[in-house]
Design a protein around this motif. Sequence first.
Motif, PDB file in Angstrom:
ATOM      1  N   GLU A  43       0.809  -1.221   0.000  1.00 26.07           N
ATOM      2  CA  GLU A  43       0.000   0.000   0.000  1.00 26.07           C
ATOM      3  C   GLU A  43       0.846   1.276   0.000  1.00 26.07           C
ATOM      4  N   ASN A  44       1.969   1.279   0.708  1.00 28.34           N
ATOM      5  CA  ASN A  44       2.798   2.487   0.801  1.00 28.34           C
ATOM      6  C   ASN A  44       3.579   2.785  -0.475  1.00 28.34           C
ATOM      7  N   LEU A  45       3.544   1.881  -1.468  1.00 31.20           N
ATOM      8  CA  LEU A  45       4.278   2.083  -2.720  1.00 31.20           C
ATOM      9  C   LEU A  45       3.399   1.848  -3.955  1.00 31.20           C
ATOM     10  N   ASN A  46       2.071   1.942  -3.783  1.00 35.73           N
ATOM     11  CA  ASN A  46       1.179   1.699  -4.913  1.00 35.73           C
ATOM     12  C   ASN A  46       0.875   2.985  -5.698  1.00 35.73           C
ATOM     13  N   ASP A  47       0.092   2.863  -6.754  1.00 34.46           N
ATOM     14  CA  ASP A  47      -0.244   4.006  -7.612  1.00 34.46           C
ATOM     15  C   ASP A  47      -0.918   5.131  -6.824  1.00 34.46           C
ATOM     16  N   ALA A  48      -1.926   4.784  -6.030  1.00 32.69           N
ATOM     17  CA  ALA A  48      -2.678   5.805  -5.293  1.00 32.69           C
ATOM     18  C   ALA A  48      -1.777   6.571  -4.330  1.00 32.69           C
ATOM     19  N   THR A  49      -0.896   5.876  -3.652  1.00 28.19           N
ATOM     20  CA  THR A  49       0.023   6.527  -2.711  1.00 28.19           C
ATOM     21  C   THR A  49       1.002   7.434  -3.449  1.00 28.19           C
ATOM     22  N   ALA A  50       1.513   6.987  -4.590  1.00 27.71           N
ATOM     23  CA  ALA A  50       2.445   7.799  -5.384  1.00 27.71           C
ATOM     24  C   ALA A  50       1.763   9.083  -5.867  1.00 27.71           C
ATOM     25  N   ILE A  51       0.569   8.947  -6.423  1.00 33.39           N
ATOM     26  CA  ILE A  51      -0.171  10.122  -6.912  1.00 33.39           C
ATOM     27  C   ILE A  51      -0.496  11.069  -5.767  1.00 33.39           C
ATOM     28  N   SER A  52      -0.935  10.526  -4.652  1.00 38.01           N
ATOM     29  CA  SER A  52      -1.270  11.340  -3.483  1.00 38.01           C
ATOM     30  C   SER A  52      -0.048  12.095  -2.953  1.00 38.01           C
ATOM     31  N   ALA A  53       1.094  11.428  -2.899  1.00 34.65           N
ATOM     32  CA  ALA A  53       2.318  12.067  -2.387  1.00 34.65           C
ATOM     33  C   ALA A  53       2.741  13.225  -3.282  1.00 34.65           C
ATOM     34  N   ILE A  54       2.766  13.021  -4.589  1.00 36.46           N
ATOM     35  CA  ILE A  54       3.191  14.080  -5.510  1.00 36.46           C
ATOM     36  C   ILE A  54       2.162  15.210  -5.525  1.00 36.46           C
ATOM     37  N   THR A  55       0.895  14.877  -5.573  1.00 36.70           N
ATOM     38  CA  THR A  55      -0.155  15.902  -5.565  1.00 36.70           C
ATOM     39  C   THR A  55      -0.080  16.734  -4.288  1.00 36.70           C
ATOM     40  N   GLY A  56       0.079  16.076  -3.145  1.00 37.43           N
ATOM     41  CA  GLY A  56       0.178  16.788  -1.867  1.00 37.43           C
ATOM     42  C   GLY A  56       1.398  17.699  -1.815  1.00 37.43           C
ATOM     43  N   LEU A  57       2.537  17.203  -2.300  1.00 27.84           N
ATOM     44  CA  LEU A  57       3.758  17.997  -2.336  1.00 27.84           C
ATOM     45  C   LEU A  57       3.574  19.221  -3.223  1.00 27.84           C
ATOM     46  N   TYR A  58       3.020  19.013  -4.405  1.00 28.77           N
ATOM     47  CA  TYR A  58       2.830  20.117  -5.351  1.00 28.77           C
ATOM     48  C   TYR A  58       1.862  21.163  -4.809  1.00 28.77           C
ATOM     49  N   LYS A  59       0.758  20.723  -4.252  1.00 27.62           N
ATOM     50  CA  LYS A  59      -0.223  21.679  -3.705  1.00 27.62           C
ATOM     51  C   LYS A  59       0.375  22.471  -2.547  1.00 27.62           C
ATOM     52  N   ALA A  60       1.062  21.792  -1.647  1.00 25.92           N
ATOM     53  CA  ALA A  60       1.681  22.489  -0.506  1.00 25.92           C
ATOM     54  C   ALA A  60       2.729  23.486  -1.003  1.00 25.92           C
ATOM     55  N   GLY A  61       3.546  23.059  -1.945  1.00 22.23           N
ATOM     56  CA  GLY A  61       4.580  23.943  -2.482  1.00 22.23           C
ATOM     57  C   GLY A  61       4.009  25.146  -3.200  1.00 22.23           C
ATOM     58  N   LEU A  62       3.031  24.927  -4.069  1.00 26.44           N
ATOM     59  CA  LEU A  62       2.444  26.033  -4.823  1.00 26.44           C
ATOM     60  C   LEU A  62       1.659  26.983  -3.921  1.00 26.44           C
ATOM     61  N   ASP A  63       0.960  26.448  -2.931  1.00 22.59           N
ATOM     62  CA  ASP A  63       0.238  27.306  -1.975  1.00 22.59           C
ATOM     63  C   ASP A  63       1.217  28.179  -1.192  1.00 22.59           C
ATOM     64  N   ASN A  64       2.332  27.590  -0.773  1.00 25.31           N
ATOM     65  CA  ASN A  64       3.333  28.341  -0.010  1.00 25.31           C
ATOM     66  C   ASN A  64       4.030  29.375  -0.909  1.00 25.31           C
ATOM     67  N   LEU A  65       4.317  28.996  -2.148  1.00 23.38           N
ATOM     68  CA  LEU A  65       4.921  29.923  -3.103  1.00 23.38           C
ATOM     69  C   LEU A  65       4.006  31.126  -3.311  1.00 23.38           C
ATOM     70  N   LYS A  66       2.730  30.878  -3.472  1.00 20.71           N
ATOM     71  CA  LYS A  66       1.737  31.946  -3.644  1.00 20.71           C
ATOM     72  C   LYS A  66       1.752  32.879  -2.433  1.00 20.71           C
ATOM     73  N   ALA A  67       1.717  32.295  -1.239  1.00 22.00           N
ATOM     74  CA  ALA A  67       1.721  33.110  -0.014  1.00 22.00           C
ATOM     75  C   ALA A  67       2.984  33.964   0.087  1.00 22.00           C
ATOM     76  N   GLU A  68       4.145  33.379  -0.214  1.00 21.55           N
ATOM     77  CA  GLU A  68       5.406  34.125  -0.147  1.00 21.55           C
ATOM     78  C   GLU A  68       5.473  35.245  -1.193  1.00 21.55           C
ATOM     79  N   MET A  69       5.026  34.960  -2.403  1.00 18.28           N
ATOM     80  CA  MET A  69       5.133  35.927  -3.491  1.00 18.28           C
ATOM     81  C   MET A  69       4.129  37.078  -3.348  1.00 18.28           C
ATOM     82  N   GLU A  70       3.022  36.819  -2.646  1.00 17.66           N
ATOM     83  CA  GLU A  70       1.990  37.840  -2.506  1.00 17.66           C
ATOM     84  C   GLU A  70       2.119  38.667  -1.238  1.00 17.66           C
ATOM     85  N   LYS A  71       3.207  38.476  -0.467  1.00 17.93           N
ATOM     86  CA  LYS A  71       3.434  39.261   0.757  1.00 17.93           C
ATOM     87  C   LYS A  71       3.621  40.721   0.429  1.00 17.93           C
TER      88      LYS A  71
END
Length: 177
Positions: A149-177
Amino acid sequence: MLRKLLPVIVMLAGIVGVSTANAHGPSRLKVSESVTINAPAEKVWKTVGAFDSLSWLPPVTKVVMESGNPTEKGAVRVVYVGDQSVTEEIKRYNPDAMMLKYKITKENTALLPVTNYQSTIKVKAEGDKSIVTWKAGFYRGYPNNDPPENLNDATAISAITGLYKAGLDNLKAEMEK
């Protein structure tokens, strides 16, 4: 004799074909996330295009340049999250197009449950705003059939999606200060 065996040969070929098709392993997965930022594209690119820094990506604790110029193809960095790391290499760097393409060359499925990961991040001017698109292609962390389960398709997609969303949300917050 051959006419009598032909239906059997066709049936056996079908069985072998089905068995082979079901045992081919994982498929390439893709993730794409975008964010609109109320900041000029040049300002956003200055942060996103800095291969020697991921200050805008929340889980990253440090980036160490291993070799090369951080604005040229072939540059290599080690990205740390605590004691864990992955090694990444620039495949294309185009400051005029505000685009960076890189690949993980030393994987760590305990940190990021993917293999054969390649990513592109691009900044596009939209008037006085920016659109940042971050996309990747990769395989799950377990290359064979029946992954844990920790190395399946759903986990891989979830990990990358979560990383990207967190990164882009933080980038937005930093750039809009």
